[in-house]
Write an enzyme that holds these catalytic residues in place. Structure first.
Site, PDB file in Angstrom:
ATOM      1  N   LYS A 197       8.174   2.554   1.332  1.00 16.15           N
ATOM      2  CA  LYS A 197       9.428   2.373   0.812  1.00 16.15           C
ATOM      3  C   LYS A 197       9.730   1.062   0.488  1.00 16.15           C
ATOM      4  CE  LYS A 197      10.486   5.321   4.779  1.00 16.15           C
ATOM      5  NZ  LYS A 197       9.380   5.697   5.299  1.00 16.15           N
ATOM      6  N   ARG A 198       8.775   0.563  -0.656  1.00 23.30           N
ATOM      7  CA  ARG A 198       9.063  -0.777  -1.208  1.00 23.30           C
ATOM      8  C   ARG A 198      10.205  -0.632  -2.232  1.00 23.30           C
ATOM      9  NH1 ARG A 198       5.930  -1.907   2.646  1.00 23.30           N
ATOM     10  NH2 ARG A 198       4.011  -2.857   2.113  1.00 23.30           N
TER      11      ARG A 198
END
Lengths: 269, 269
Positions: free
Chosen positions: A97-98
């Site tokens: 979830k960057r």
């Protein structure tokens, strides 16, 4: 081979959509591993080897490794290397979830795609397209954008409607994904929202969905598959990897994965 | 001491809002460091020591370290430890833009706040409040939510308006921050949007803003400070840390930081 081809090949071979989520929560590891060094790696590797014949994809979540800093990331690196060496036909989605400015995004892309060599990555779409592009410059790679997440407070922002387009935020993210080829950008859609799942699928029949959260509070496996069809990876984490907390944890995971796979095969006929 | 108190104390002492962003992009490091092992750490540490008398806060971006996997994260750990030991009065904002389901968020919180012991962290708000809360269970900690980011495509989602509330997505995130105390939740607002900066500040006079991107395409330092006032950290990264690419890079950074500080002091009178 690119993520998309690997995924399709694996899906057809197994006639399944099972993505095994590797979330080695230290608080839930079997007591038998208590004194084992590198226990995140050892646990995850055992789970992988036991479930490999049933996994269409693996989704290790880096947070459970990052919790222990560089020592944890080292174990994450060993795990990815183990999967790539021993199960090269199974695509890996790193759940991270960057999301960051383009040059910074490029640093994350370097780690996940060049250093580790995973096939795919989850991203937060909040910052917009120019923060997504650096990840798919190598077009063999795939990213899954958070679209409608499975947590209760996902409604706060994601389910509100934009007046400019008449679309909810999650539908806007789904629309944004259409700027990119199906083989490069997919969507994370939680099975905790069955009605919305159907709505998004109708609007985006060919996008690959990564679907966490079936069972329990959300849609059943049957419902998810009948709504979303074959362009989907249906994730199961805890119910597989923590199926047994005894020394037979790997065998427990194998049985749980076998059972879900069997259900999927029947539903996909 | 909690983040908020550290920030206020430091701000009052220096009469400045300068946050020094530590983004050690490997492609831009001084050639003199080429053969130095752990060069991300060495470069960053030198920058920190040279600018410490001017820094109200440091904002190291973990992406530039994560690019090198566990070996990079090890250097990040050394850098944080160096700042905490040698400059304990300067609060650290880890720029990581994380965000995940509650139990997973707790893993990230464990790394950043317990293992590393930084004072603050940047987060993506896309998933909602229940993904923010785990980070501030220890209420000495602070998170900065991405609100209006400085990149061109930030408009795609962030600047659209919700029909339910009449607020843009970025204003909705700002409104969401009001569920939490000022000392625990701040906002990231890019100086590339001067008009919106004023709008957000008017609605949220007491929130701490973390403001990247002044100069170049955006608002000037003068404009940012006159609009946002003292509840702000104004970030400068590249123009300080890459001020000189010679062996005198640390001295170059010191001079650049001194010059910005001097401007700030005048503007804050």
């Amino acid at each position: 081979m690119d993520f998309y081809s690997k995924f399709v090949k694996r899906r057809e071979k197994l006639n399944s959509l099972l993505c095994v989520g590797i979330d080695p929560d230290i608080a839930k590891l079997p007591p038998s591993l208590e004194k084992v060094p590198d226990k995140l790696y050892v646990f995850s590797k055992e789970i992988v080897d036991a479930t490999a014949e049933y996994a269409v994809a693996y989704k290790p979540n880096i947070a459970f490794f990052e919790a222990f800093g560089s020592k944890g990331i080292e174990q994450f690196e060993k795990l990815i290397s183990h999967i790539k060496t021993n199960h090269p036909e199974i695509p890996i989605v790193a759940d991270a979830k960057r999301g960051d400015l383009d040059n910074t995004a490029r640093q994350y892309a370097k780690f996940f795609f060049k250093e580790l060599g995973v096939d795919s990555l989850t991203l937060s779409p909040y910052m917009g397209s120019d923060t997504i592009k650096p990840f798919i410059e190598d077009d063999s790679r795939m990213v899954f954008l958070l679209c409608l997440t499975s947590n209760p407070d996902s409604a706060e922002l994601q389910q509100k409607t934009f007046s400019e387009t008449g679309r909810t935020l999650y539908r806007e993210v789904a629309a944004l994904s259409e700027k990119f080829p199906v083989k490069n950008v997919g969507l994370v859609v939680g099975a905790t929202h069955p009605k919305e799942l159907l709505e998004i699928r109708k609007a985006h029949p060919d996008r690959i969905f990564l679907i966490p959260g079936y069972g329990a509070q959300g849609a059943s496996l049957e419902e998810v598959i009948s709504v979303c069809g074959k362009n989907s990876l249906v994730n199961s984490s805890r119910s597989i990897i923590f199926s047994s907390s005894g020394p037979d944890f790997a065998e427990g995971a194998r049985k749980a994965a076998a059972s879900v796979s069997e259900q999927m095969r029947k539903l996909l006929v």
